[in-house]
Write a protein that holds these residues in place. Sequence first.
Motif, PDB file in Angstrom:
ATOM      1  N   ARG A 104      -9.747 -11.685   5.881  1.00  0.00           N
ATOM      2  CA  ARG A 104      -8.552 -10.926   5.503  1.00  0.00           C
ATOM      3  C   ARG A 104      -7.618 -11.861   4.758  1.00  0.00           C
ATOM      4  O   ARG A 104      -7.281 -12.938   5.241  1.00  0.00           O
ATOM      5  CB  ARG A 104      -7.876 -10.358   6.746  1.00  0.00           C
ATOM      6  CG  ARG A 104      -6.616  -9.569   6.435  1.00  0.00           C
ATOM      7  CD  ARG A 104      -5.940  -9.128   7.708  1.00  0.00           C
ATOM      8  NE  ARG A 104      -4.535  -8.840   7.469  1.00  0.00           N
ATOM      9  CZ  ARG A 104      -3.998  -7.648   7.591  1.00  0.00           C
ATOM     10  NH1 ARG A 104      -4.729  -6.627   7.991  1.00  0.00           N
ATOM     11  NH2 ARG A 104      -2.717  -7.463   7.356  1.00  0.00           N
ATOM     12  N   ARG A 152      -7.697  -3.724   8.230  1.00  0.00           N
ATOM     13  CA  ARG A 152      -6.766  -3.354   7.164  1.00  0.00           C
ATOM     14  C   ARG A 152      -5.380  -2.983   7.660  1.00  0.00           C
ATOM     15  O   ARG A 152      -4.419  -3.010   6.902  1.00  0.00           O
ATOM     16  CB  ARG A 152      -7.301  -2.150   6.387  1.00  0.00           C
ATOM     17  CG  ARG A 152      -8.487  -2.431   5.537  1.00  0.00           C
ATOM     18  CD  ARG A 152      -8.942  -1.184   4.837  1.00  0.00           C
ATOM     19  NE  ARG A 152      -7.836  -0.649   4.027  1.00  0.00           N
ATOM     20  CZ  ARG A 152      -7.794   0.587   3.557  1.00  0.00           C
ATOM     21  NH1 ARG A 152      -8.760   1.436   3.819  1.00  0.00           N
ATOM     22  NH2 ARG A 152      -6.787   0.992   2.822  1.00  0.00           N
ATOM     23  N   VAL A 185      -5.361  -4.219   2.192  1.00  0.00           N
ATOM     24  CA  VAL A 185      -4.671  -4.195   3.487  1.00  0.00           C
ATOM     25  C   VAL A 185      -3.424  -3.334   3.357  1.00  0.00           C
ATOM     26  O   VAL A 185      -2.836  -3.217   2.279  1.00  0.00           O
ATOM     27  CB  VAL A 185      -4.297  -5.614   3.975  1.00  0.00           C
ATOM     28  CG1 VAL A 185      -5.532  -6.443   4.219  1.00  0.00           C
ATOM     29  CG2 VAL A 185      -3.365  -6.299   3.020  1.00  0.00           C
ATOM     30  N   GLU A 186      -3.044  -2.734   4.454  1.00  0.00           N
ATOM     31  CA  GLU A 186      -1.844  -1.920   4.463  1.00  0.00           C
ATOM     32  C   GLU A 186      -0.631  -2.842   4.525  1.00  0.00           C
ATOM     33  O   GLU A 186      -0.625  -3.829   5.256  1.00  0.00           O
ATOM     34  CB  GLU A 186      -1.837  -1.001   5.687  1.00  0.00           C
ATOM     35  CG  GLU A 186      -2.936   0.021   5.669  1.00  0.00           C
ATOM     36  CD  GLU A 186      -2.945   0.872   6.923  1.00  0.00           C
ATOM     37  OE1 GLU A 186      -2.143   0.615   7.844  1.00  0.00           O
ATOM     38  OE2 GLU A 186      -3.763   1.783   6.985  1.00  0.00           O
ATOM     39  N   LEU A 209     -13.574  -2.651   8.976  1.00  0.00           N
ATOM     40  CA  LEU A 209     -12.632  -2.712   7.864  1.00  0.00           C
ATOM     41  C   LEU A 209     -11.369  -1.915   8.187  1.00  0.00           C
ATOM     42  O   LEU A 209     -10.250  -2.386   7.941  1.00  0.00           O
ATOM     43  CB  LEU A 209     -13.270  -2.180   6.585  1.00  0.00           C
ATOM     44  CG  LEU A 209     -12.377  -2.191   5.346  1.00  0.00           C
ATOM     45  CD1 LEU A 209     -12.014  -3.620   4.955  1.00  0.00           C
ATOM     46  CD2 LEU A 209     -13.062  -1.475   4.203  1.00  0.00           C
ATOM     47  N   THR A 256      -6.447  -8.102   0.568  1.00  0.00           N
ATOM     48  CA  THR A 256      -7.693  -7.390   0.867  1.00  0.00           C
ATOM     49  C   THR A 256      -8.299  -7.832   2.198  1.00  0.00           C
ATOM     50  O   THR A 256      -8.032  -8.919   2.691  1.00  0.00           O
ATOM     51  CB  THR A 256      -8.762  -7.620  -0.228  1.00  0.00           C
ATOM     52  OG1 THR A 256      -9.088  -9.012  -0.275  1.00  0.00           O
ATOM     53  CG2 THR A 256      -8.299  -7.142  -1.584  1.00  0.00           C
ATOM     54  N   ALA A 257      -9.130  -6.967   2.704  1.00  0.00           N
ATOM     55  CA  ALA A 257      -9.948  -7.279   3.881  1.00  0.00           C
ATOM     56  C   ALA A 257     -11.400  -7.015   3.488  1.00  0.00           C
ATOM     57  O   ALA A 257     -11.684  -6.049   2.777  1.00  0.00           O
ATOM     58  CB  ALA A 257      -9.546  -6.420   5.067  1.00  0.00           C
TER      59      ALA A 257
END
Length: 110
Positions: free
Chosen positions: A66, A32, A100-101, A28, A70-71
């Motif tokens: 992904r 992300r 996610v970033e 994760l 979100t992931a």
Amino acid sequence: MLLILLIVQFAIWAHASSVAQATAEEALAAARVQGSSAATGQQRAAQVLGQIGSSVLIHPHITVTRTGATATVQITGTAEEVLPVPGLSFPVHITVTGPVERFVPATAQG
């Protein structure tokens, strides 16, 4: 003797669950990152699982997805068996999800 083997089996199942959890968290974290992909998370999961738990988590199946927000990582498998009883298995299923970033520009304060 059977009670001792059951305790050992439970400990192995708990360890396999811990290995799956650690693997899912590492995958994760890789998926992300801004600019990353589900394939990157999949590769990280395979790498971590090979290092820490390939013998205790049998037949692992890793799914990394992904989206734009979100992931998600899902790991399923079976714990190594101490008691060879037909039909008795100790499944492991772990799912972790995180945002996610992404870059968000600062807004002007007025």
